[in-house]
Design a protein around this motif. Structure first.
Motif, PDB file in Angstrom:
ATOM      1  N   MET A 446      87.997  22.123 -41.252  1.00 19.73           N
ATOM      2  CA  MET A 446      88.007  21.466 -42.556  1.00 19.73           C
ATOM      3  C   MET A 446      86.648  21.625 -43.252  1.00 19.73           C
ATOM      4  N   LEU A 447      85.585  21.505 -42.454  1.00 24.43           N
ATOM      5  CA  LEU A 447      84.252  21.517 -43.061  1.00 24.43           C
ATOM      6  C   LEU A 447      83.758  22.929 -43.399  1.00 24.43           C
ATOM      7  N   GLN A 448      84.534  23.932 -42.987  1.00 25.25           N
ATOM      8  CA  GLN A 448      84.133  25.304 -43.310  1.00 25.25           C
ATOM      9  C   GLN A 448      84.424  25.672 -44.755  1.00 25.25           C
ATOM     10  N   SER A 449      85.280  24.880 -45.405  1.00 23.25           N
ATOM     11  CA  SER A 449      85.685  25.287 -46.741  1.00 23.25           C
ATOM     12  C   SER A 449      85.848  24.055 -47.640  1.00 23.25           C
ATOM     13  N   PRO A 450      85.222  24.092 -48.812  1.00 21.04           N
ATOM     14  CA  PRO A 450      85.297  22.920 -49.690  1.00 21.04           C
ATOM     15  C   PRO A 450      86.733  22.594 -50.088  1.00 21.04           C
ATOM     16  N   TRP A 451      87.577  23.650 -50.275  1.00 20.69           N
ATOM     17  CA  TRP A 451      88.941  23.312 -50.693  1.00 20.69           C
ATOM     18  C   TRP A 451      89.736  22.660 -49.590  1.00 20.69           C
ATOM     19  N   ARG A 452      89.406  23.010 -48.317  1.00 23.59           N
ATOM     20  CA  ARG A 452      90.093  22.316 -47.216  1.00 23.59           C
ATOM     21  C   ARG A 452      89.609  20.870 -47.133  1.00 23.59           C
ATOM     22  N   LEU A 453      88.337  20.691 -47.468  1.00 26.66           N
ATOM     23  CA  LEU A 453      87.794  19.333 -47.469  1.00 26.66           C
ATOM     24  C   LEU A 453      88.536  18.490 -48.507  1.00 26.66           C
ATOM     25  N   ALA A 454      88.844  19.106 -49.628  1.00 24.68           N
ATOM     26  CA  ALA A 454      89.535  18.367 -50.695  1.00 24.68           C
ATOM     27  C   ALA A 454      91.025  18.226 -50.401  1.00 24.68           C
ATOM     28  N   LEU A 455      91.654  19.322 -49.958  1.00 27.34           N
ATOM     29  CA  LEU A 455      93.126  19.308 -49.832  1.00 27.34           C
ATOM     30  C   LEU A 455      93.612  18.957 -48.441  1.00 27.34           C
ATOM     31  N   GLY A 456      92.733  19.065 -47.437  1.00 25.43           N
ATOM     32  CA  GLY A 456      93.129  18.735 -46.073  1.00 25.43           C
ATOM     33  C   GLY A 456      93.136  19.957 -45.179  1.00 25.43           C
ATOM     34  N   ALA A 457      92.863  19.702 -43.883  1.00 23.86           N
ATOM     35  CA  ALA A 457      92.743  20.801 -42.924  1.00 23.86           C
ATOM     36  C   ALA A 457      94.106  21.369 -42.539  1.00 23.86           C
ATOM     37  N   VAL A 458      95.124  20.521 -42.599  1.00 21.37           N
ATOM     38  CA  VAL A 458      96.417  20.900 -42.019  1.00 21.37           C
ATOM     39  C   VAL A 458      97.466  21.095 -43.091  1.00 21.37           C
ATOM     40  N   ARG A 459      98.155  22.214 -42.994  1.00 18.38           N
ATOM     41  CA  ARG A 459      99.315  22.450 -43.855  1.00 18.38           C
ATOM     42  C   ARG A 459     100.508  22.736 -42.966  1.00 18.38           C
ATOM     43  N   VAL A 460     101.704  22.368 -43.405  1.00 16.34           N
ATOM     44  CA  VAL A 460     102.887  22.593 -42.567  1.00 16.34           C
ATOM     45  C   VAL A 460     103.902  23.454 -43.300  1.00 16.34           C
ATOM     46  N   GLU A 461     104.731  24.137 -42.486  1.00 20.53           N
ATOM     47  CA  GLU A 461     105.869  24.875 -43.061  1.00 20.53           C
ATOM     48  C   GLU A 461     106.993  23.856 -43.195  1.00 20.53           C
ATOM     49  N   ALA A 502      79.054  24.515 -46.896  1.00 16.85           N
ATOM     50  CA  ALA A 502      80.206  25.427 -46.759  1.00 16.85           C
ATOM     51  C   ALA A 502      80.305  26.320 -47.992  1.00 16.85           C
ATOM     52  N   MET A 503      79.980  25.748 -49.181  1.00 17.97           N
ATOM     53  CA  MET A 503      80.089  26.533 -50.422  1.00 17.97           C
ATOM     54  C   MET A 503      79.092  27.681 -50.455  1.00 17.97           C
ATOM     55  N   THR A 504      77.977  27.513 -49.735  1.00 17.23           N
ATOM     56  CA  THR A 504      76.992  28.594 -49.710  1.00 17.23           C
ATOM     57  C   THR A 504      77.343  29.633 -48.642  1.00 17.23           C
ATOM     58  N   GLY A 505      78.467  29.408 -47.924  1.00 20.62           N
ATOM     59  CA  GLY A 505      78.885  30.361 -46.886  1.00 20.62           C
ATOM     60  C   GLY A 505      78.167  30.133 -45.567  1.00 20.62           C
ATOM     61  N   ARG A 506      77.425  29.005 -45.432  1.00 20.00           N
ATOM     62  CA  ARG A 506      76.728  28.710 -44.167  1.00 20.00           C
ATOM     63  C   ARG A 506      77.180  27.338 -43.664  1.00 20.00           C
TER      64      ARG A 506
END
Ligand SMILES: Cc1cc2nc3c(=O)[nH]c(=O)nc-3n(C[C@H](O)[C@H](O)[C@H](O)COP(=O)(O)OP(=O)(O)OC[C@H]3O[C@@H](n4cnc5c(N)ncnc54)[C@H](O)[C@@H]3O)c2cc1C
Length: 583
Positions: A446-461, A502-506
């Motif tokens: 989740m913390l690797q990507s700002p959008w996952r931080l906003a939308l959540g780490a888990v998505r389901v089919e 995460a936004m800076t890629g580090r």
């Protein structure tokens, strides 16, 4: 009786429920082998014939010996561990059928079957007898480890004899002071000429009395934690003499037919396996596969408990009707059935992922696809181990309850299933360790990507309709709870700082000393995610029949309120445990 052909759900997963065309051609390298199947249809027929044969043997020979194996237990005579004769008879039967290493390549004595087929064999044996399944796993398991990391000479010396059943193996990590904390390992290995000398003690080694042991030991003096560990292949005997001492088998009330040994290494001679210092990374692959194997063990045990409970309830008459027709018992039986189906769906989802990853590796397929599949499998491995272990306990206990007073009597099998289920949350990483692994993985993801931080780490089919809505809500609940647990731990500023990195890629890692609240919530979170992923796996098969849809809906209907409840507890912010412990 046949433990494959009497199980419609297992047959579904190992017949039409798996997309064999997605990986079998790669496993069979375009069906080019003279001694292998020549087409996809032939391969599928071969798998089915093998499963039918094992199903028949398991019902006819293995299951009737299970009680005797439990009663005989493991003993020590003249300094040697004595395993139950009935257990050895079962293994001998499987050896004669050529079933000991079904997933290994043919050139080293295996059948080159995909992991999903191997999982089916394992499930069938586990349903018949837990103890037999455990020993069975210690032929192919160590062989795979040596095959992956060994030199051609090591493969020649050890893998084929293990695959053919001429010898059995063990894998030793645990020590008296190093259980969950693998980094505390103190057994040392010192080079001496072309070999190494091992010094130290290993605890709780399954089949430690086997012919060869893969040992994790500290090869780099002064190293700490998970660094500086290496794997060694250590033969039990050298020049006809004991190379290490099998001190004693533990006396246990669970898996009594399985030899759990303490090993003493006092200058034992071993060979380095794989890269020096790369022992932990190497053993991790084995541990992750073993975790899925423990979930399969749980699945076989659940199936045995379900069949026993249903059979008993359909015969036992109380108050003028069979107990299966009393509402509360009927409810238990249907919940057990849904539980077994959910675990099976998740197990075969995991083995299907392993098969596709191996298929891509053999066919030199896309790196991006492989990374995505590995991530999916990594996400599910602690979940399937946690779910199998924890829910098998519930299923086995419910089977005892359905039997009433007879449930605790040793003339019935369910008391043994209940005892044996108790080992599942302990070995191959306890349930708490699975929870921590899942939490760390999801938080890092989740913390690797700002959008996952906003939308959540888990998505389901999610399929369309009520089932899909329930699934979507479970995922949202999990994401909300995970974000809350991290915010409570790190503070909103801490999360924002990590998102900015995460936004800076580090991407950065959360500071362990500030993660107290999240760690406290780890088992609630793993339960939420395990129920979500199991519901998702079941839902993926719901369209195939009306009965499968009913089971998926029932499971999701029960899972959703539990997910909500755990989410609410996480969001309650109750830090009283941390206050009590001063953490
Ligand atoms: C029958 C049997 C067979 C086994 N077979 C093998 C084998 O073949 N090879 C092998 O190497 N090992 C084997 N093991 C060892 C097994 O993997 C360990 O018992 C297990 O990893 C737990 O270690 P431990 O017993 O030292 O418990 P501990 O690590 O001391 O744990 C005790 C309790 O504390 C909890 N705990 C520990 N650390 C944490 C933490 N950081 N956060 C939260 N909770 C924590 C645990 O979850 C557990 O509830 C076997 C064990 C048994 C009983």
């Amino acid at each position: 009786m046949n433990f494959y052909t009497d199980n419609a759900d297992l047959q579904h997963h190992l017949r039409d429920g798996t997309r064999w065309e997605g990986f079998v051609p790669a496993w069979e390298e375009g069906f080019r082998f003279e001694d292998g199947p020549r087409s996809l249809d032939e391969a599928r027929e071969l798998y089915d014939a093998c499963l039918t044969e094992v199903g028949e043997f398991a019902a006819r020979e293995i299951a009737p010996r299970a009680r005797e194996i439990d009663e005989q237990g493991v003993t020590m005579r003249d300094g040697e561990v004595v395993q139950p004769p009935a257990l050895l008879a079962n293994i001998d039967g499987l050896r004669r059928m050529g079933m000991l290493a079904v997933d290994l390549p043919r050139e080293v004595g295996g059948s080159n079957f995909p992991y999903s087929v191997g999982a089916g064999v394992l499930e069938i044996i586990a349903r018949a007898c837990t103890n037999t399944m455990i020993l069975y796993a210690f032929y192919q398991g160590p062989a795979l480890l040596i095959l992956r990391f060994g030199t051609p000479e090591q493969v020649e010396r050890w893998v084929r004899p293990l695959a053919e059943g001429a010898m059995s193996g063990a894998v030793a990590m645990t020590e008296p002071e190093a259980g969950s904390d693998v980094g505390a390992i103190s057994t040392s290995a010192v080079p001496e000429g072309t070999h190494w000398r091992l010094q130290g003690r290993k605890q709780f080694v399954t089949n430690g009395c086997g012919d060869v042991c893969v040992v994790l030991a500290r090869s780099e003096p002064g190293s700490k934690g998970l660094e500086g560990l290496s794997l060694f292949v250590v033969p039990r005997k050298e020049n006809g003499r004991d190379n290490y001492k099998v001190a004693r088998p533990e006396r246990k009330f669970v898996i009594r037919g399985s030899a759990t040994c303490e090993l003493a290494f006092d200058g034992a001679c071993g060979e380095l396996l794989g890269r020096r210092g790369g022992g932990f990374a190497a053993i991790l692959t084995f541990m992750n596969e073993a975790r899925v194997a423990v979930a399969i063990q749980a699945l076989g045990l659940e199936q045995a408990a379900l069949v026993a409970a249903r059979g008993y309830a359909e015969k036992r008459v109380q108050m003028g009707r069979t107990i299966a027709r009393h509402e509360l018992v009927a409810d238990m039986l249907l919940d057990m059935e849904a539980e077994v189906a959910a675990l099976r769906a998740l197990v075969y989802r995991c083995t299907g992922l392993q098969d596709r990853i191996t298929g891509l590796e053999r066919a030199g397929g896309s790196e991006a696809a492989r990374v995505a599949l590995k991530r999916e499998l990594r996400d599910r491995t602690p979940l399937v181990k946690w779910l199998g272990a924890e829910r098998a306990l519930w299923v086995a206990r419910t089977a005892v309850q359905v039997h009433g007073g007879y449930g605790v009597v040793q003339d019935y099998d369910v008391e043994r299933h209940y005892r044996n289920a108790l080992i599942l949350p302990i070995y191959e990483g306890t349930s708490q360790i699975q929870a921590l692994m899942s939490l760390k993985d999801q938080a890092r993801w989740m913390l690797q990507s700002p959008w996952r931080l906003a939308l959540g780490a888990v998505r389901v089919e999610s399929p369309p309709g009520e089932l899909g809505e329930a699934l979507g809500e479970m995922a949202r609940e999990y994401n909300r709870a995970l974000r809350h647990a991290l915010t409570e731990s790190l503070g909103p500023g801490g999360l924002v700082a990590l998102a900015a990195r995460a936004m800076t890629g580090r991407p950065g890692e959360p500071d362990r000393s500030r993660m107290g609240y999240a760690l406290l919530c780890a088992e609630r979170l793993v339960q939420m995610l395990a129920l979500t992923r199991a519901s998702e796996a079941l839902a993926a098969h719901a369209h195939t029949s009306a009965s499968r849809r009913r089971v998926a809906e029932r499971y999701a209907r029960r899972a959703l309120p539990l997910v909500r409840m755990q989410g609410e507890l996480v969001r309650s912010g109750d830090r009283s445990t941390l206050e009590e412990t001063g953490a």
